[in-house]
Scaffold this motif. Structure first.
Motif, PDB file in Angstrom:
ATOM      1  N   ILE A  99     -85.713 -64.775 -73.715  1.00 35.18           N
ATOM      2  CA  ILE A  99     -86.322 -64.610 -75.034  1.00 35.18           C
ATOM      3  C   ILE A  99     -87.819 -64.384 -74.904  1.00 35.18           C
ATOM      4  O   ILE A  99     -88.539 -65.174 -74.317  1.00 35.18           O
ATOM      5  CB  ILE A  99     -86.026 -65.822 -75.930  1.00 35.18           C
ATOM      6  N   SER A 103     -89.932 -58.294 -76.428  1.00 34.98           N
ATOM      7  CA  SER A 103     -88.726 -57.595 -75.991  1.00 34.98           C
ATOM      8  C   SER A 103     -87.450 -58.129 -76.642  1.00 34.98           C
ATOM      9  O   SER A 103     -86.474 -57.396 -76.784  1.00 34.98           O
ATOM     10  CB  SER A 103     -88.593 -57.678 -74.468  1.00 34.98           C
ATOM     11  N   TYR A 104     -87.462 -59.411 -77.033  1.00 31.00           N
ATOM     12  CA  TYR A 104     -86.262 -60.011 -77.626  1.00 31.00           C
ATOM     13  C   TYR A 104     -86.693 -61.070 -78.629  1.00 31.00           C
ATOM     14  O   TYR A 104     -86.689 -62.266 -78.329  1.00 31.00           O
ATOM     15  CB  TYR A 104     -85.390 -60.615 -76.526  1.00 31.00           C
ATOM     16  N   THR A 108     -83.889 -61.824 -83.655  1.00 31.59           N
ATOM     17  CA  THR A 108     -82.809 -61.027 -83.077  1.00 31.59           C
ATOM     18  C   THR A 108     -81.860 -61.903 -82.269  1.00 31.59           C
ATOM     19  O   THR A 108     -80.640 -61.739 -82.324  1.00 31.59           O
ATOM     20  CB  THR A 108     -83.382 -59.927 -82.171  1.00 31.59           C
ATOM     21  N   ALA A 109     -82.420 -62.865 -81.525  1.00 31.90           N
ATOM     22  CA  ALA A 109     -81.591 -63.774 -80.733  1.00 31.90           C
ATOM     23  C   ALA A 109     -80.679 -64.609 -81.630  1.00 31.90           C
ATOM     24  O   ALA A 109     -79.499 -64.821 -81.316  1.00 31.90           O
ATOM     25  CB  ALA A 109     -82.470 -64.674 -79.880  1.00 31.90           C
ATOM     26  N   ASP A 112     -77.936 -62.391 -82.879  1.00 26.04           N
ATOM     27  CA  ASP A 112     -76.947 -62.171 -81.822  1.00 26.04           C
ATOM     28  C   ASP A 112     -76.043 -63.383 -81.645  1.00 26.04           C
ATOM     29  O   ASP A 112     -74.826 -63.242 -81.472  1.00 26.04           O
ATOM     30  CB  ASP A 112     -77.655 -61.865 -80.497  1.00 26.04           C
ATOM     31  N   VAL A 130     -75.078 -56.953 -77.667  1.00 28.61           N
ATOM     32  CA  VAL A 130     -75.581 -57.896 -76.671  1.00 28.61           C
ATOM     33  C   VAL A 130     -74.649 -59.103 -76.589  1.00 28.61           C
ATOM     34  O   VAL A 130     -74.267 -59.674 -77.612  1.00 28.61           O
ATOM     35  CB  VAL A 130     -77.013 -58.349 -77.025  1.00 28.61           C
ATOM     36  N   PRO A 191     -80.460 -57.744 -73.540  1.00 29.51           N
ATOM     37  CA  PRO A 191     -81.123 -58.202 -74.769  1.00 29.51           C
ATOM     38  C   PRO A 191     -82.363 -57.398 -75.145  1.00 29.51           C
ATOM     39  O   PRO A 191     -82.740 -57.357 -76.304  1.00 29.51           O
ATOM     40  CB  PRO A 191     -81.507 -59.659 -74.439  1.00 29.51           C
ATOM     41  N   GLN A 192     -83.029 -56.769 -74.173  1.00 28.13           N
ATOM     42  CA  GLN A 192     -84.259 -56.051 -74.484  1.00 28.13           C
ATOM     43  C   GLN A 192     -83.977 -54.885 -75.431  1.00 28.13           C
ATOM     44  O   GLN A 192     -82.966 -54.195 -75.318  1.00 28.13           O
ATOM     45  CB  GLN A 192     -84.911 -55.525 -73.199  1.00 28.13           C
ATOM     46  N   LEU A 193     -84.896 -54.661 -76.338  1.00 27.44           N
ATOM     47  CA  LEU A 193     -84.719 -53.618 -77.342  1.00 27.44           C
ATOM     48  C   LEU A 193     -84.961 -52.245 -76.721  1.00 27.44           C
ATOM     49  O   LEU A 193     -85.881 -52.056 -75.942  1.00 27.44           O
ATOM     50  CB  LEU A 193     -85.686 -53.838 -78.506  1.00 27.44           C
TER      51      LEU A 193
END
Length: 360
Positions: A99, A103-104, A108-109, A112, A130, A191-193
């Motif tokens: 995280i 990038s994440y 978003t986490a 997910d 993801v 996980p990275q966008l």
């Protein structure tokens, strides 16, 4: 509520081999300097989809089908261990390591995690693709097949002839190969966008699952009729297995896309239904059958074990041989424990709740 049919032991053993293939694919990529084609990584998962389409068609029939009982059995079969591995993967890897506000993002986490709880995160449009326990993406697709696709296929009229069954298998597997070869983007599971290389890339996971599942359903129709396709598959079982080995070798040499094996899988499943063949007797032997019994535990826990090794010993590039030995030992032992301590008791408990509410 469902047919009481004898177990096809070779299919259970086949499922065990597929689970081991996926685990080997993940682990061999940790070897320093290794840059080869993952051993049956993509294609072993497609064998699971094909097996699911076949076995569900074998177990359930339209006359006795009850959706509530069927769905309870499916949830009891996959969800308890899925949930344990999701939480374990998050604790070992995602929260402490991945995280990053850029990038994440946390939002978003959380999204997910919520979608993974509902097993929806591999569904296009709804999910991001993801999965913290990486192999779990296929469970999200299996859930789609359980919830929507199989009930639709169950109510379809049986394919009327050998030629239509063969055509269904060829079209489904060829479409799966084409879509994968041209639109698959392996970055989607991280996980990275990022931006997918094609708008179709987000649909590949669902297409693979649905097409493989449908091919398995068509293969069952052939098995049920004992038609020419079934006879040919059982007669030439050894040749079919040699074909698999040939494609794997070509893939390792960079001369073929290993996903081409999807075209062969329905015939492998048909061949394995002949209990008198040498390959079926081997697949149905006690060691391979037990491997198949715990195959779901192998599939779901092996990546969590890998994440635990990373947390304890750092990145694989610095691992001594002793770590690989421990990794192999844990992968052999942990699935046995999770099967008997989590998977089987939870499955029996959930099914027991359902049956207590069935009127006598």
């Amino acid at each position: 509520m469902q047919d009481s049919r004898p177990e096809l032991r070779a299919l259970t053993g086949l499922r065990g081999l597929a689970a081991i293939a996926v685990a080997l694919a993940h682990f061999q990529n940790t070897i320093p300097g290794y840059s080869g084609t993952p051993f049956m990584w993509h294609n072993a998962v497609d064998l699971f989809f094909c097996l699911s389409g076949f076995t569900l068609s074998y177990v359930y029939n339209l006359e006795t089908f009850r959706f509530s009982t069927y769905l309870t059995a499916r949830v009891a079969r996959i969800y308890p261990l899925y949930l344990v591995c999701l939480i374990a993967a998050g604790a070992l890897y995602v929260w402490p390591v991945v995280i990053n506000p850029i990038s994440y993002p946390i939002r978003t986490a959380v999204s997910d995690f919520t979608l993974q709880l509902a097993m929806l995160n591999a569904w296009p449009v709804i999910g991001s693709g993801v999965h913290w326990d990486t192999p779990a993406w296929s469970l999200s697709i299996e859930w789609f097949c359980y919830l929507l696709l199989f009930p639709i296929l169950l109510f379809q009229k049986a394919l009327p002839s050998t030629s239509t069954r063969l055509l269904c298998i060829v079209v489904a597997t060829s479409a799966s190969f084409f879509l994968f070869a041209f639109f698959y983007d392996d970055r989607l599971v991280t996980p990275q966008l990022h931006v997918a290389k094609s708008p179709w890339s987000d649909w590949i996971a669902l297409a693979r699952g649905a097409l493989g599942f449908t091919a398995g359903w068509a293969a069952f129709a052939s098995f049920q009729k004992r038609d020419g396709l079934y006879v040919a598959s059982t007669k030439f079982a050894t040749l079919i297995w040699c074909g698999i080995a040939f494609v794997v070798v070509l893939a390792y040499c960079g001369l073929a896309n290993s996903h081409a094996l999807i075209v062969v899988y329905p015939f492998v499943v048909l061949a394995a239904t002949d209990s008198t063949s040498i390959t079926s007797r081997l697949l149905g032997s006690k060691p391979l059958h037990f491997l198949g019994v715990i195959s779901y535990s192998i599939y779901m826990t092996h990546f969590v074990i890998f994440l635990g090794a990373v947390a304890l010993f750092g990145e694989p590039a610095a691992w001594p041989l002793a770590v690989y030995v421990m990794l192999a030992a844990a992968t052999a032992a942990v699935p046995v424990g999770t099967y008997f301590a989590i998977e089987m008791p939870a499955r029996n408990a959930l099914r027991g709740i359902q049956f207590r509410h069935v009127p006598i």
